[in-house]
Design a protein around this motif. Sequence first.
Motif, PDB file in Angstrom:
ATOM      1  N   ILE A  27      -9.131  64.682  47.564  1.00  0.00           N
ATOM      2  CA  ILE A  27      -9.845  64.266  46.360  1.00  0.00           C
ATOM      3  C   ILE A  27     -10.948  63.328  46.824  1.00  0.00           C
ATOM      4  CG2 ILE A  27      -9.706  62.941  44.196  1.00  0.00           C
ATOM      5  CD1 ILE A  27      -7.929  65.301  43.886  1.00  0.00           C
ATOM      6  N   THR A  87      -3.853  66.622  34.925  1.00  0.00           N
ATOM      7  CA  THR A  87      -3.454  66.136  36.249  1.00  0.00           C
ATOM      8  C   THR A  87      -2.341  67.002  36.822  1.00  0.00           C
ATOM      9  OG1 THR A  87      -1.939  64.487  35.324  1.00  0.00           O
ATOM     10  CG2 THR A  87      -4.175  63.747  35.834  1.00  0.00           C
ATOM     11  N   ASP A  88      -1.380  67.381  36.004  1.00  0.00           N
ATOM     12  CA  ASP A  88      -0.304  68.257  36.479  1.00  0.00           C
ATOM     13  C   ASP A  88      -0.859  69.613  36.905  1.00  0.00           C
ATOM     14  OD1 ASP A  88       1.667  66.356  36.043  1.00  0.00           O
ATOM     15  OD2 ASP A  88       2.187  67.123  34.055  1.00  0.00           O
ATOM     16  N   SER A  89      -1.735  70.171  36.075  1.00  0.00           N
ATOM     17  CA  SER A  89      -2.323  71.471  36.362  1.00  0.00           C
ATOM     18  C   SER A  89      -3.131  71.434  37.657  1.00  0.00           C
ATOM     19  CB  SER A  89      -3.214  71.895  35.190  1.00  0.00           C
ATOM     20  OG  SER A  89      -3.923  73.051  35.505  1.00  0.00           O
ATOM     21  N   MET A  90      -3.954  70.406  37.829  1.00  0.00           N
ATOM     22  CA  MET A  90      -4.777  70.288  39.034  1.00  0.00           C
ATOM     23  C   MET A  90      -3.904  70.055  40.267  1.00  0.00           C
ATOM     24  SD  MET A  90      -7.803  70.886  37.969  1.00  0.00           S
ATOM     25  CE  MET A  90      -8.766  70.523  39.387  1.00  0.00           C
ATOM     26  N   ALA A  91      -2.851  69.265  40.120  1.00  0.00           N
ATOM     27  CA  ALA A  91      -1.941  69.017  41.253  1.00  0.00           C
ATOM     28  C   ALA A  91      -1.238  70.304  41.669  1.00  0.00           C
ATOM     29  CB  ALA A  91      -0.925  67.932  40.897  1.00  0.00           C
ATOM     30  N   GLU A  92      -0.815  71.108  40.699  1.00  0.00           N
ATOM     31  CA  GLU A  92      -0.164  72.374  41.011  1.00  0.00           C
ATOM     32  C   GLU A  92      -1.143  73.335  41.690  1.00  0.00           C
ATOM     33  OE1 GLU A  92       3.070  73.107  40.984  1.00  0.00           O
ATOM     34  OE2 GLU A  92       3.299  71.009  40.401  1.00  0.00           O
ATOM     35  N   GLY A 119      -6.887  59.707  36.543  1.00  0.00           N
ATOM     36  CA  GLY A 119      -6.486  61.087  36.783  1.00  0.00           C
ATOM     37  C   GLY A 119      -6.615  61.492  38.238  1.00  0.00           C
ATOM     38  N   ILE A 123      -3.523  63.053  40.376  1.00  0.00           N
ATOM     39  CA  ILE A 123      -3.612  64.372  41.015  1.00  0.00           C
ATOM     40  C   ILE A 123      -3.266  64.234  42.493  1.00  0.00           C
ATOM     41  CG2 ILE A 123      -5.143  66.265  41.685  1.00  0.00           C
ATOM     42  CD1 ILE A 123      -6.770  65.592  39.068  1.00  0.00           C
ATOM     43  N   LYS A 126       0.552  63.347  42.961  1.00  0.00           N
ATOM     44  CA  LYS A 126       1.439  64.478  42.672  1.00  0.00           C
ATOM     45  C   LYS A 126       1.324  65.588  43.709  1.00  0.00           C
ATOM     46  CE  LYS A 126       1.345  63.609  37.715  1.00  0.00           C
ATOM     47  NZ  LYS A 126       0.848  64.044  36.406  1.00  0.00           N
ATOM     48  N   ALA A 127       0.100  65.781  44.253  1.00  0.00           N
ATOM     49  CA  ALA A 127      -0.112  66.871  45.214  1.00  0.00           C
ATOM     50  C   ALA A 127      -0.019  66.397  46.664  1.00  0.00           C
ATOM     51  CB  ALA A 127      -1.479  67.516  44.971  1.00  0.00           C
TER      52      ALA A 127
END
Length: 182
Positions: A27, A87-92, A119, A123, A126-127
């Motif tokens: 990031i 944030t969840d979607s981008m981390a996944e 955010g 991200i 989480k990732a």
Amino acid sequence: MGFCKWLLYNKMGWTTKVTQDHPDKYIICLAPHTSNWDFLIGQLYTRAEGMKNNFLMKKEWFFWPLGPIFKKMGGIPVYRQKHTSMTDSMAETAKASKTFHLCITPEGTRSANADWKKGFYFIALKAGLPILLYGVDYEKKLIECTKTIIPTGDLERDMREIKLYFKDFKGKKPEQFTIGDV
């Protein structure tokens, strides 16, 4: 690539100080963000250096004819009114991808805002991604990345360290940038 390099460095007089490695996934936290010129400088820089980064931008900018252009450049529209777990979607997406390069301006606006959006931090956390800190200094005409943060989960401590990194950078409109009380 050659034209962007010539324009940014030779014609416009910008320089860089980038000491951090750019792994396959990261990031970019980019600040200060005080003008629409930041987007142009950022796009010139990424093209001059042969980089390809996605970026988040409020959905209002994705109107015809700019929308398809921004998407082709790597733009991802942000729907602020919708309560989605971006944030969840981008981390996944980051976890599932071989490469992932996302640039975010944490102020979330071009106006002075001490309450930075977090955010980008979540991200990365989480990732399991590093956060490259990129400062843009209009006074020095300098693009600098000399620090990488690995999120620890201690949001307050990590955000303080991130904000302090940017304290001396001068945006295009310096009065519109603040790191707040840290």
